[in-house]
Design an enzyme around this catalytic site. Structure first.
Site, mmCIF file in Angstrom:
data_model
loop_
_atom_site.group_PDB
_atom_site.id
_atom_site.type_symbol
_atom_site.label_atom_id
_atom_site.label_comp_id
_atom_site.label_asym_id
_atom_site.label_seq_id
_atom_site.Cartn_x
_atom_site.Cartn_y
_atom_site.Cartn_z
ATOM 1 N N THR A 1 15.070 -11.824 -76.225
ATOM 2 C CA THR A 1 16.266 -12.546 -76.666
ATOM 3 C C THR A 1 16.062 -14.054 -76.523
ATOM 4 O O THR A 1 15.592 -14.516 -75.492
ATOM 5 C CB THR A 1 17.448 -12.165 -75.750
ATOM 6 O OG1 THR A 1 17.613 -10.762 -75.817
ATOM 7 C CG2 THR A 1 18.722 -12.879 -76.143
ATOM 8 N N THR B 1 19.416 -12.024 -80.863
ATOM 9 C CA THR B 1 18.433 -10.968 -80.566
ATOM 10 C C THR B 1 18.524 -9.838 -81.582
ATOM 11 O O THR B 1 19.580 -9.628 -82.193
ATOM 12 C CB THR B 1 18.693 -10.400 -79.150
ATOM 13 O OG1 THR B 1 17.630 -9.543 -78.786
ATOM 14 C CG2 THR B 1 19.994 -9.646 -79.070
ATOM 15 N N SER C 1 11.630 -9.791 -81.709
ATOM 16 C CA SER C 1 12.833 -9.493 -80.934
ATOM 17 C C SER C 1 14.049 -10.291 -81.388
ATOM 18 O O SER C 1 15.108 -10.195 -80.770
ATOM 19 C CB SER C 1 12.565 -9.775 -79.454
ATOM 20 O OG SER C 1 12.137 -11.101 -79.297
ATOM 21 N N THR D 1 18.306 -12.861 -70.668
ATOM 22 C CA THR D 1 17.366 -12.147 -71.522
ATOM 23 C C THR D 1 16.925 -10.906 -70.756
ATOM 24 O O THR D 1 17.101 -10.823 -69.544
ATOM 25 C CB THR D 1 16.161 -13.043 -71.873
ATOM 26 O OG1 THR D 1 15.310 -12.361 -72.797
ATOM 27 C CG2 THR D 1 15.342 -13.432 -70.660
ATOM 28 N N GLY D 2 16.366 -9.948 -71.472
ATOM 29 C CA GLY D 2 15.902 -8.730 -70.809
ATOM 30 C C GLY D 2 16.819 -7.556 -71.092
ATOM 31 O O GLY D 2 17.525 -7.547 -72.108
ATOM 32 N N ARG E 1 23.535 1.090 -80.652
ATOM 33 C CA ARG E 1 23.476 0.418 -79.350
ATOM 34 C C ARG E 1 23.696 -1.094 -79.508
ATOM 35 O O ARG E 1 23.149 -1.740 -80.381
ATOM 36 C CB ARG E 1 22.117 0.690 -78.705
ATOM 37 C CG ARG E 1 21.931 0.072 -77.312
ATOM 38 C CD ARG E 1 21.224 -1.251 -77.359
ATOM 39 N NE ARG E 1 20.889 -1.757 -76.029
ATOM 40 C CZ ARG E 1 20.457 -2.990 -75.796
ATOM 41 N NH1 ARG E 1 20.282 -3.834 -76.794
ATOM 42 N NH2 ARG E 1 20.192 -3.396 -74.586
HETATM 43 N N1 GLY Z 1 19.081 -8.798 -73.935
HETATM 44 C C1 GLY Z 1 19.034 -8.214 -75.188
HETATM 45 C C2 GLY Z 1 19.426 -6.828 -75.253
HETATM 46 O O1 GLY Z 1 19.359 -6.093 -74.277
HETATM 47 O O2 GLY Z 1 19.812 -6.395 -76.328
#
Ligand code: GLY
Length: 323
Positions: free
Chosen positions: A181, A199, A79, A232-233, A209
């Site tokens: 992340t 990330t 990630s 994070t997330g 994106r």
């Molecule tokens: N938190 C990392 C992402 O959604 O790209």
């Protein structure tokens, strides 16, 4: 609203403001603060590196950069950096940002072929008149600064992507490999706070994106008078609530880091129609007094903390008990 209810509500609002004033963060009479590093997830190698920097009188900025670089170079982490899972078309694209104690910040989005996105973000902050560089421009800048190009798609991530393409089922993966992340916050011996965040973003995202991690205020925010926070997330949910800025502003009102992270998580959960049972968001925070905290939506999130007592991974409190 009639006049009576307006006055009543205004009264309540003033009371709220009054309460906030009572709760306002006070850094006066602040005791000496020992250096501390915290990071999202179980990344003891990364916090170890950052701790080495601050415990030897280095700056919190160097600490978070070098700490994040450890995970960016780890091919097994899917990630972050090299080995990150690609988008639907097979491109590994990196997002990162960094912020120092003076409120300076730099960020890169959709960076390809350069694993140390955090270092490129730092150079955007230090060597350009801008805050954010994207895509080809970010890569061109990195190459001009001497970074080496390399293929970031490892065999493992390529095979996982090929397998994913068989179903192309798209949904966020909660707690991917117990790692997502990497966000890091540090306070150094001069009581300066810095933060970094890096990330490869959501696995199998649509091409183009960009998540929360390179967006100052969403993925990361530092105010050296108050503290810092990092997320994070699922970035889309963090961006919709400007999560890290919110956590810092709550600490400014006197919330502890734990309470501030919890309240920011509740902000996501309480949104009308929130699908929170199906995604993860986690925050960690550090304030100027050296207090730390975290909160997540789902079970499984953790924070690594390195202070004078050692390097520990701590399970985060979470909201969704059935998860
Ligand atoms: N938190 C990392 C992402 O959604 O790209």
């Amino acid at each position: 609203m009639n006049r009576r209810s307006f006055i009543k509500n205004t009264g309540v609002a003033s009371l709220g403001i009054g309460l906030n004033i009572d709760k306002t963060f006070s850094s006066s009479n602040q005791k000496d603060v020992d250096p501390i590093v915290i990071a999202t997830w179980d990344v003891k190698n990364a916090t170890n590196k950052a701790w080495k920097v601050i415990s030897e009188n280095g700056s919190s900025l160097d600490a978070v950069e070098l700490g994040c670089m450890v995970e960016e170079a780890n091919k097994n982490g899917q990630s972050v950096g090299i080995g990150g899972l690609p988008d639907r078309e097979g491109n590994v694209t990196l997002d990162a940002c960094i912020m120092d104690h003076q409120g300076n910040c730099g960020s890169v989005v959709y960076l390809q072929d350069i694993k140390h996105a955090i270092s490129v973000a730092r150079l955007v902050m230090e060597k350009t008149p801008h805050v954010m560089l994207a895509g080809d421009g970010a890569k061109k800048f990195a190459l001009s600064m001497g970074f080496q190009q390399e293929n970031l798609l490892t065999e493992k991530s390529k095979n996982d992507w090929i397998k994913w393409k068989e179903s192309e089922q798209y949904k966020p993966i909660i707690n991917i490999e117990n790692h997502d992340t990497i966000g890091m916050l540090a306070i150094d011996k001069n009581k300066n706070i810095s933060g970094g965040c890096t990330t490869s973003g959501l696995a199998y995202k649509m091409q183009g994106r960009v998540g929360d991690s390179p967006i100052i205020g969403s993925g990361l925010f530092i105010d050296n008078e108050i503290g810092g926070a990092v997320a994070t997330g699922l970035g889309e949910e963090v961006m919709k609530t400007i999560g890290s800025f919110l956590v810092v502003e709550l600490m400014r009102q006197g919330y502890s880091p734990d309470e501030a992270c919890k309240t920011a998580i509740e902000r996501i959960i309480k949104k009308p129609g929130s699908d929170y049972k199906n995604f993860q968001v986690g925050y960690i925070a550090l304030n100027k007094k050296g207090e730390t905290g975290s909160h997540a939506i789902q079970r499984g999130f953790s924070m690594t903390k390195y202070d004078k007592t050692g390097n520990f991974n701590i399970d985060s409190p979470y909201f969704h008990k059935q998860g």
